[in-house]
Design an enzyme around this catalytic site. Sequence first.
Site, PDB file in Angstrom:
ATOM      1  CB  CYS A 105      -0.910  -0.028   1.221  1.00  0.00           C
ATOM      2  SG  CYS A 105      -1.615   1.531   1.664  1.00  0.00           S
ATOM      3  CG  HIS A 161      -0.799   3.649   5.016  1.00  0.00           C
ATOM      4  ND1 HIS A 161      -0.921   2.330   4.673  1.00  0.00           N
ATOM      5  CD2 HIS A 161      -0.053   3.669   6.154  1.00  0.00           C
ATOM      6  CE1 HIS A 161      -0.289   1.576   5.553  1.00  0.00           C
ATOM      7  NE2 HIS A 161       0.246   2.366   6.464  1.00  0.00           N
TER       8      HIS A 161
END
Length: 501
Positions: A105, A161
């Site tokens: 990710c 993130h």
Amino acid sequence: MDKNADDKAGHIGPKGFTRRAVLTTGGSLAAQIAGRVGVRGMVAALASGTAALAQSAKPNIVFILADDLGWKDVGFHGSDIKTPNIDELAEKGARLEQYYAQPMCTPTRAALMTGRYPFRYGMQTAVIPQGGTYGLALDDYLLPEMLKEVGYVTAASGKWHLGHAKAAFWPRQRGFDSFYGALLGEIDHFTHKSANGNADWYRNNDAMEEEGFDNVLFASEAVRVINEHDQSKPLFLYLAFTSPHTPFQAPKEYLERNSHIADESRRNYAAMISVMDDGIGRVVEALEMRGMRENTLIVFHSDNGGVVNAFFAGESDVEGKLPADNGPYREGKGTTYEGGTRVVGLVNWPGKIEPGTAGGMMHVVDMYPTVAGLAGAELGKNKPLDGMDMWPMLGEGKPSPRTEIVYNIEPMTAAVRQGDWKLVWKTTLPPKVELFDLSKDMSETTNLADQNPEMVQKLQARVIELASQMSPPLILQDAVRMLLHSDTVLPDAAEMFNVGD
């Protein structure tokens, strides 16, 4: 006949009704249009006519990211999971069948925002953990910063993130006019809390509490942004779902919609994809109703392949066989095999991108220069890019200029592809070298390294060249810091009492 002739003449909806006619005639004509295209079509047509006068010449860009979506887990790849809204975008746009992301990710999001491979700035290994103190380098010139400078309104809804330990890493400080969502990589989708129980839910720089399923809320925020957008300026909307990342949760109505799926884990996973698909449908409808759709590029892809190994599933407890399906591709998230890196992808822009398959190689780093070109932004403030402008392939039907994919470069493993040849090289003991011909073996079942030593040597030389440009992984530096400076661990008092003198 020129299929765009009606558009060039100002036609909308059914042939013979011009934009001018819609704007200047009375209710009887409107009723005729409504009868032929439906109320939604009529409203969208009227909105398109009035919006055209106010819209910026630059295209709007809606960039949608799924989280851990399996390659086969969309309808247009043959899934048992129904994704009608994603399928419609794929049917009317270009399907990217050799589209690559990073194996996990954080690295993919960093590559998108910088146009540069993550190994160049230490983001190549794993994801930023809850205790991580680092973030995406502050001296990188990010995609939203570049677009903001050429007049775009920039909005982010969903998962970030890319750094949380310092406010300087947060979206509002990295080029986004607004941010709504979560800073970390994994939250409970209903409570919006991270694995340690702390809330992770923000509007701009302010923490807040809010009820609701996160992916429904992310889509609602995207719709709000569209509905309130001043169309004299172009819009860059980054919609980053947390679907279908663990924990596998969904509202009851979506679980019931997927009751035909017997396996409970896959049913929950499918329900999360249904939530995302509905949200995408709502976003497209909002663009249509505001008359923005014809001037909007929509990009959709996953941040990596579906997770098939519990080690890469995140911090939630998972049991049994994981539900993601990467189709013919080997393994999944966390690996440099095709299942971890070749992801679902599509681009859609009515009248600008022809329906079909854009089959050439493309990597997420290519989005930065491609979007820059469409936005009229001059490159220069950014660091040297790994990405290439792919508009000739996407919009003009030309072959991809990309002949190489760098899957990842880490101290202990690497993978690179040139043409159809792919090398996967693990350097830790015992070392392992794998060579695949993807033109004949997309599933990476047959290691051809022993039969092709010259190709192995060539690709290993390329890996070594790239490794000489590598920054050490930031997560390893952070881990060493935490271990060296953590408190001394001693037995608790009860244990010492039982031991005695």
